[in-house]
Design a protein around this motif. Structure first.
Motif, mmCIF file in Angstrom:
data_model
loop_
_atom_site.group_PDB
_atom_site.id
_atom_site.type_symbol
_atom_site.label_atom_id
_atom_site.label_comp_id
_atom_site.label_asym_id
_atom_site.label_seq_id
_atom_site.Cartn_x
_atom_site.Cartn_y
_atom_site.Cartn_z
ATOM 1 N N GLY A 55 -5.521 0.363 -13.837
ATOM 2 C CA GLY A 55 -5.437 -0.988 -13.293
ATOM 3 C C GLY A 55 -5.125 -2.069 -14.307
ATOM 4 N N SER A 56 -4.925 -1.692 -15.558
ATOM 5 C CA SER A 56 -4.509 -2.693 -16.540
ATOM 6 C C SER A 56 -3.077 -3.114 -16.269
ATOM 7 N N THR A 57 -2.802 -4.387 -16.490
ATOM 8 C CA THR A 57 -1.476 -4.914 -16.172
ATOM 9 C C THR A 57 -0.818 -5.559 -17.383
ATOM 10 N N THR A 58 0.481 -5.599 -17.354
ATOM 11 C CA THR A 58 1.247 -6.294 -18.380
ATOM 12 C C THR A 58 2.454 -6.919 -17.703
ATOM 13 N N SER A 70 -0.076 -5.104 -8.387
ATOM 14 C CA SER A 70 -1.311 -4.445 -7.966
ATOM 15 C C SER A 70 -0.954 -3.094 -7.365
ATOM 16 N N ARG A 71 -1.972 -2.291 -7.141
ATOM 17 C CA ARG A 71 -1.723 -0.982 -6.559
ATOM 18 C C ARG A 71 -2.848 -0.621 -5.601
ATOM 19 N N ASP A 72 -2.495 0.172 -4.604
ATOM 20 C CA ASP A 72 -3.453 0.723 -3.663
ATOM 21 C C ASP A 72 -3.249 2.232 -3.680
ATOM 22 N N ASN A 73 -4.084 2.918 -4.420
ATOM 23 C CA ASN A 73 -3.912 4.364 -4.579
ATOM 24 C C ASN A 73 -4.120 5.113 -3.267
ATOM 25 N N ALA A 74 -4.931 4.584 -2.381
ATOM 26 C CA ALA A 74 -5.151 5.243 -1.090
ATOM 27 C C ALA A 74 -3.875 5.237 -0.251
ATOM 28 N N LYS A 75 -3.027 4.250 -0.503
ATOM 29 C CA LYS A 75 -1.769 4.138 0.245
ATOM 30 C C LYS A 75 -0.559 4.553 -0.583
ATOM 31 N N ASN A 76 -0.797 5.014 -1.805
ATOM 32 C CA ASN A 76 0.322 5.385 -2.683
ATOM 33 C C ASN A 76 1.345 4.255 -2.797
ATOM 34 N N THR A 77 0.855 3.055 -2.957
ATOM 35 C CA THR A 77 1.739 1.901 -2.932
ATOM 36 C C THR A 77 1.416 0.961 -4.097
#
Length: 123
Positions: A55-58, A70-77
């Motif tokens: 979840g680190s961002t650059t 951002s990411r939602d791992n449950a949705k693979n998105t």
């Protein structure tokens, strides 16, 4: 084989917002860093933002303070929220999956790419 499909692009006035999405196939999405890149006509592909598996961002300097990845791992998105858009943000935006944990600001660190979604920002 991994497939990445972007959506959410379109035409927006300067100062407006768009949210791009990138849906990935495969079961191991969560362990990979993901990135967004853009390419304007007759310009080289440039880094926009990336997010690690943790979840680190650059961000590119041009995106800091205006864009959020951002990411939602449950949705693979993976998402790219773009605010305060400027005409110079107009480009085809592509998401990509990183093949390494290092150098995620470089396109050479990515092995799978989506087809891209076009963003046009009018004055």
């Amino acid at each position: 084989q991994v497939q990445l499909v972007e959506s959410g692009g379109g035409l927006v006035q300067a100062g407006g917002s768009l949210r791009l999405s990138c849906a990935a196939s495969g079961r191991t999405f969560s362990i990979y860093s993901m990135g967004w890149f853009r390419q304007a006509p007759e310009k080289e592909r440039e880094f926009v933002a990336a997010i690690t598996s943790g979840g680190s961002t650059t961000y590119a300097d041009s995106a800091k303070g205006r864009f959020t990845i951002s990411r939602d791992n449950a949705k693979n998105t993976v998402y790219l929220q773009m605010n305060s858009l400027k005409p110079e943000d107009s480009a085809v935006y592509s998401c990509a999956r990183a093949s390494t944990a290092w150098g995620i600001r470089s396109p050479r660190s990515y092995d799978y790419w989506g087809q891209g979604t076009k963003v046009t920002v009018s004055k």
